[in-house]
Design an enzyme around this catalytic site. Structure first.
Site, PDB file in Angstrom:
ATOM      1  N   THR A 226      38.513 141.548  45.620  1.00  0.00           N
ATOM      2  CA  THR A 226      38.602 140.219  45.016  1.00  0.00           C
ATOM      3  C   THR A 226      38.245 140.331  43.537  1.00  0.00           C
ATOM      4  OG1 THR A 226      36.321 139.714  45.692  1.00  0.00           O
ATOM      5  CG2 THR A 226      38.096 139.022  47.163  1.00  0.00           C
TER       6      THR A 226
ATOM      7  N   ASP B 260      32.612 134.927  50.728  1.00  0.00           N
ATOM      8  CA  ASP B 260      32.488 134.845  52.186  1.00  0.00           C
ATOM      9  C   ASP B 260      33.643 134.036  52.776  1.00  0.00           C
ATOM     10  OD1 ASP B 260      30.089 136.168  51.769  1.00  0.00           O
ATOM     11  OD2 ASP B 260      28.891 134.339  51.890  1.00  0.00           O
TER      12      ASP B 260
END
Length: 328
Positions: free
Chosen positions: A223, A257
């Site tokens: 990411t 998350d």
């Protein structure tokens, strides 16, 4: 798929600072660092990497299995997670320690300074995955998320020994781990999740190049904040996925998350990797737009509308028959 998610379960204490941390840092004096920041807001929220991921997956209509250690003060938190569809039967309860605490301050640049108290999480090394698998009639995948280092090692070794596919997500523990420990955690993983900074740290500490890491893992997911995410597989072109459109930016805590939760939902639904990342990116915006990692409300039509605005109707057509948001 039956997925067990291991990793931290914590209470988050989230504060905001109206200013920039960078303005208070004197590079020449970092060896004498002594700083304090006046926070103008405090939010106490449920959190922890594994709990956040399970909450996100449950909001997409799945029933993930949460695995880690908590204190006896976990009762209210357990009730919250179970009401939202998370299986907490395999959570280990310490008799002596409190559930972990995460204390984080965020500035106007969305930079963060945080402290983590492990507490009961240090007893995660006592957890064996085999009883979890027996209770569920087998496990299709295990995410080994950041938790007690020896617990992470135990879960990783057990997955390799029992032939259970696993996702390596060392995350915050990379800062404290040495090269041999990191190599042990990621070798043989089906997926390796990191952010961009952690990806460079993984290469630096293991001594492995990016190509050598891909020889150790099946798929590497990185990411990159506002630049989206990239998915790497050996011998294949990178898959670049831009971030989803956001309504606003409130607090970035837990965004990674949520991305993992959406990605793993896509894996559960046996979708292609690009679509998995698109679902993850879309779910991440809901966390970014709220204070707290589990305070968002996911409604199916709203999610699909926003998914289409970001990634097109083809993605919507793929996801719509699979998505089942329990809250609307």
């Amino acid at each position: 798929m039956k997925i067990a998610v291991t990793g931290s379960i914590a209470t988050d204490h989230l504060m905001t600072f109206k200013g920039r941390f960078a303005d208070s840092l004197v590079v020449e004096q970092l060896d004498k660092l002594s700083l304090s920041f006046l926070a103008d807001d405090l939010q106490i929220r449920r959190g922890g990497v594994a709990a956040n991921i399970c909450f996100g997956m449950a909001n997409l209509g799945l029933h993930p299995v949460l695995v880690d250690a908590v204190g006896e003060d976990f009762a209210d938190y357990r009730s919250w997670l179970e009401r939202h569809g998370v299986d907490c039967e395999s959570v280990y309860v310490s008799e002596t320690k409190h559930t972990a605490r995460f204390v984080c301050t965020t500035d106007d640049d969305m930079a963060q300074i945080a402290t983590f108290y492990a507490g009961a999480m240090s007893e995660a090394r006592e957890i064996e995955l085999e009883p979890v698998a027996k209770r569920l009639g087998g496990l299709d995948m295990v995410m080994v998320g950041p938790s007690d280092p020896e617990g992470m090692r135990r879960h990783t070794v057990e997955c390799r020994q029992r032939g259970i596919p696993f996702i390596a997500d060392p995350s915050q523990q990379l800062a404290f781990a040495d090269g041999p420990f990191i190599r042990d955690l990621i070798s043989g993983a089906d997926y390796l999740f990191t952010n961009e900074y952690e990806a460079h740290m993984t290469e630096q500490k293991t001594g492995w190049s990016a190509d050598e890491i891909l020889e150790q893992v099946g798929t590497r997911v990185i990411t990159k904040g506002k630049d989206g995410a990239v998915i790497l597989r050996r011998g294949e072109d990178p898959i670049e996925v831009p971030v989803a459109r956001e309504v606003g930016r409130v607090d970035p805590t837990g965004v990674g998350d949520a991305f993992r939760a959406g990605f793993m939902a896509g894996l559960t639904w046996e979708l292609d990797l690009r679509t998995c990342a698109e679902i993850g990116s879309m779910l991440a915006t809901y966390v970014l737009e709220t204070v707290g990692t589990q305070e968002y409300i996911l409604r199916k039509q709203d999610f699909l509308t926003r998914l289409g605005q970001s990634y097109g109707e083809k993605t919507v057509a793929t996801v719509e028959p699979l998505l089942n948001c329990p809250r609307g």
